[in-house]
Design a protein around this motif. Structure first.
Motif, mmCIF file in Angstrom:
data_model
loop_
_atom_site.group_PDB
_atom_site.id
_atom_site.type_symbol
_atom_site.label_atom_id
_atom_site.label_comp_id
_atom_site.label_asym_id
_atom_site.label_seq_id
_atom_site.Cartn_x
_atom_site.Cartn_y
_atom_site.Cartn_z
ATOM 1 N N LEU A 10 0.989 -1.239 0.024
ATOM 2 C CA LEU A 10 0.003 -0.148 0.076
ATOM 3 C C LEU A 10 0.852 1.238 0.092
ATOM 4 O O LEU A 10 0.556 2.428 -0.607
ATOM 5 C CB LEU A 10 -0.906 0.203 1.213
ATOM 6 C CG LEU A 10 -1.980 -0.789 1.036
ATOM 7 C CD1 LEU A 10 -3.003 -0.755 2.416
ATOM 8 C CD2 LEU A 10 -3.028 -0.070 0.086
ATOM 9 N N GLU A 14 0.695 3.959 -2.857
ATOM 10 C CA GLU A 14 0.579 5.398 -2.780
ATOM 11 C C GLU A 14 1.814 6.376 -3.159
ATOM 12 O O GLU A 14 1.354 7.538 -3.759
ATOM 13 C CB GLU A 14 0.530 5.905 -1.368
ATOM 14 C CG GLU A 14 -0.835 5.221 -0.884
ATOM 15 C CD GLU A 14 -1.004 5.394 0.807
ATOM 16 O OE1 GLU A 14 -0.119 5.701 1.286
ATOM 17 O OE2 GLU A 14 -2.303 5.270 1.089
ATOM 18 N N LEU A 39 -7.486 -1.033 7.427
ATOM 19 C CA LEU A 39 -7.067 -1.064 6.017
ATOM 20 C C LEU A 39 -8.634 -1.008 5.618
ATOM 21 O O LEU A 39 -8.734 -1.010 4.247
ATOM 22 C CB LEU A 39 -6.357 -2.166 5.530
ATOM 23 C CG LEU A 39 -4.987 -1.960 6.112
ATOM 24 C CD1 LEU A 39 -4.098 -3.497 5.331
ATOM 25 C CD2 LEU A 39 -4.249 -1.084 5.531
ATOM 26 N N TYR A 42 -9.534 1.389 2.406
ATOM 27 C CA TYR A 42 -9.008 1.011 0.907
ATOM 28 C C TYR A 42 -9.783 0.109 0.150
ATOM 29 O O TYR A 42 -9.753 -0.351 -1.011
ATOM 30 C CB TYR A 42 -7.656 0.516 1.138
ATOM 31 C CG TYR A 42 -6.542 1.403 1.502
ATOM 32 C CD1 TYR A 42 -6.018 2.378 0.751
ATOM 33 C CD2 TYR A 42 -6.124 1.553 2.894
ATOM 34 C CE1 TYR A 42 -5.250 3.421 1.084
ATOM 35 C CE2 TYR A 42 -5.216 2.263 3.199
ATOM 36 C CZ TYR A 42 -4.592 3.370 2.353
ATOM 37 O OH TYR A 42 -3.685 4.327 2.914
#
Length: 159
Positions: A10, A14, A39, A42
């Protein structure tokens, strides 16, 4: 261990550093029923990517291309319009239309008289053309007079 790996992916995602294989791992993880609570935010994003990937465009596109306007015909039409406007708007000579028959004959006679006079004047000047040559010879003779009198030239320069 898997959770650590997902968090690391992740972070790379990003930053825009993931490969397609790593992004597929993220999509697979977030498409599961159980996701780590921190999480969860997401999950909708990656589910959207999965659904969006399955969408297909089914509308039929027309293959005919639109006809391009032919500028050659436009330029021909513009020239025709220009020529027609020149001939239509050409100003009429109103003075000639207003003259009487007697005035027209007087103008015609005056033109003929001027033409005859011009012809005779040209004949007269042709007979006198030799005077130009005599004038030129006269200026050359003046130079000879200066050469024959060197003392006069010397005295003229001193003044």
């Amino acid at each position: 261990m898997v959770l650590n790996n997902i968090e690391h992916l992740l972070e790379k995602y990003e930053n825009g550093e993931t490969s397609l294989k790593e992004e597929q791992q993220l999509k697979n993880y977030f498409s599961q029923e159980t996701v780590a609570p921190h999480l969860e935010m997401y999950k909708p994003m990656f589910q959207y990517f999965v659904v969006n990937q399955q969408e297909q465009f089914t509308k039929q596109l027309p293959l005919k291309s639109k006809k391009v306007f032919n500028y050659k015909w436009l330029s021909i039409a513009a020239v025709v319009v220009l020529m027609v406007s020149i001939f239509i708007t050409k100003p009429f000579n109103n003075e000639e239309l207003m003259l009487t028959a007697a005035e027209k004959t007087e103008i015609k006679n005056a033109k003929e008289a001027l033409a005859i006079m011009s012809k005779h004047l040209n004949q007269g000047t042709a007979q006198v053309n030799y005077l130009g040559a005599i004038n030129k010879a006269g200026t050359q003779v003046d130079y000879l007079k200066e050469i024959t009198n060197p003392m006069d030239r010397l005295f003229k320069n001193k003044k």
